[in-house]
Write an enzyme that holds these catalytic residues in place. Structure first.
Site, PDB file in Angstrom:
ATOM      1  N   HIS A 129      32.079  -6.068  52.483  1.00 30.76           N
ATOM      2  CA  HIS A 129      30.668  -5.805  52.802  1.00 30.76           C
ATOM      3  C   HIS A 129      29.905  -7.122  52.972  1.00 30.76           C
ATOM      4  O   HIS A 129      29.189  -7.324  53.965  1.00 30.76           O
ATOM      5  CB  HIS A 129      30.061  -4.969  51.673  1.00 30.76           C
ATOM      6  CG  HIS A 129      28.631  -4.578  51.882  1.00 30.76           C
ATOM      7  ND1 HIS A 129      28.233  -3.275  52.124  1.00 30.76           N
ATOM      8  CD2 HIS A 129      27.488  -5.309  51.871  1.00 30.76           C
ATOM      9  CE1 HIS A 129      26.921  -3.236  52.258  1.00 30.76           C
ATOM     10  NE2 HIS A 129      26.440  -4.467  52.100  1.00 30.76           N
ATOM     11  N   GLU A 130      30.070  -8.012  52.009  1.00 26.78           N
ATOM     12  CA  GLU A 130      29.340  -9.285  52.057  1.00 26.78           C
ATOM     13  C   GLU A 130      29.856 -10.194  53.168  1.00 26.78           C
ATOM     14  O   GLU A 130      29.084 -10.958  53.762  1.00 26.78           O
ATOM     15  CB  GLU A 130      29.414  -9.988  50.705  1.00 26.78           C
ATOM     16  CG  GLU A 130      28.956  -9.150  49.512  1.00 26.78           C
ATOM     17  CD  GLU A 130      27.570  -8.540  49.674  1.00 26.78           C
ATOM     18  OE1 GLU A 130      26.770  -9.058  50.490  1.00 26.78           O
ATOM     19  OE2 GLU A 130      27.276  -7.542  48.995  1.00 26.78           O
ATOM     20  N   HIS A 133      28.144  -9.365  56.336  1.00 29.60           N
ATOM     21  CA  HIS A 133      26.842 -10.046  56.382  1.00 29.60           C
ATOM     22  C   HIS A 133      27.010 -11.510  56.797  1.00 29.60           C
ATOM     23  O   HIS A 133      26.232 -12.030  57.601  1.00 29.60           O
ATOM     24  CB  HIS A 133      26.165  -9.993  55.013  1.00 29.60           C
ATOM     25  CG  HIS A 133      25.606  -8.661  54.647  1.00 29.60           C
ATOM     26  ND1 HIS A 133      24.980  -7.836  55.562  1.00 29.60           N
ATOM     27  CD2 HIS A 133      25.550  -8.010  53.446  1.00 29.60           C
ATOM     28  CE1 HIS A 133      24.578  -6.729  54.943  1.00 29.60           C
ATOM     29  NE2 HIS A 133      24.914  -6.816  53.664  1.00 29.60           N
TER      30      HIS A 133
END
Length: 227
Positions: A129-130, A133
């Site tokens: 997820h990170e 980003h």
């Protein structure tokens, strides 16, 4: 002169010291018989030991994922291809509040919440997820103060990372079968945008997510499809 039966024989110094060491060790183990200062020191040492244990586990899982996880190695490779190599030192393990598992900062890299992971798979989803980003920030020059930009990256991260797979949703208490994945992505994107300092209401967060939903949900870069 006969020995006084009521008197106890004096232990040799080495036996007395051994007993005290045993008693002190038992007290530290059970917490019983400690003074208030000893109890405070015991709790401090326990917390310190837990921090070290959690950090070691987090760092070990991170190494494994960076070397052997197809998802993580794929994202790291595409960050490198995009001109933003992401070293291990940019992914830091630290203790966190209960309501988060990780985070991304353009200035500091990725936070991995060492005391909040259920298992290595949970950490893999969080790291993925990170990293989405991080990829968005590198590839698309995201302005994180712009709610539409932020919303788009949150949609993509929730959609592509495994954060919204069915088993994760069941653990959260969401059991719907009809469009569950889309509902999860939208719900979690709204919650993340709501935490943006530039967002002043749930309605503003929902509006930002809805405005970019179609284009960002279907954008699976760097993947060919949803993993």
């Amino acid at each position: 002169m006969p020995e006084n039966p009521s008197s106890s024989p004096t232990e040799p110094p080495e036996q007395s010291a051994a007993f005290e060491k045993w008693r002190s060790g038992l007290a530290q183990f059970t917490g019983l018989g400690l003074s208030e200062s000893e109890k405070a020191e015991r709790e401090r040492l326990k917390a310190q030991g837990k921090l070290a244990k959690d950090w070691d586990k987090c760092e070990g899982w991170k190494r494994d994922l960076m070397n052997y996880s197809p998802m993580i190695t794929f994202l790291l490779n595409h960050l490198k291809l995009a001109g933003c190599p992401f070293p291990s030192s940019a992914m830091q393990c630290h203790p966190c509040p209960e309501n988060r598992a990780g985070g991304f900062s353009p200035d500091h890299g990725i936070l991995l919440c060492q005391d909040r992971f259920f298992n290595k798979k949970h950490m893999e989803d969080t790291l993925a997820h990170e990293l989405v980003h991080a990829f968005d920030h590198c590839r698309f020059k995201v302005d994180w103060g712009n709610l539409r930009h932020h919303a788009c990256s949150e949609i993509r991260a929730a959609n592509l990372s495994g954060d919204c797979r069915f088993t994760r949703e069941v653990k959260r208490g969401f059991y719907a079968f009809n469009k569950q994945h889309q509902a999860c992505v939208k719900r979690r994107a709204i919650l993340s945008v709501l935490a943006n300092p530039a967002c002043t209401s749930p309605e503003m967060a929902e509006k930002a997510v809805n405005e970019v939903w179609e284009s960002c949900f279907t954008d699976t870069r760097p993947f060919d499809e949803i993993y």
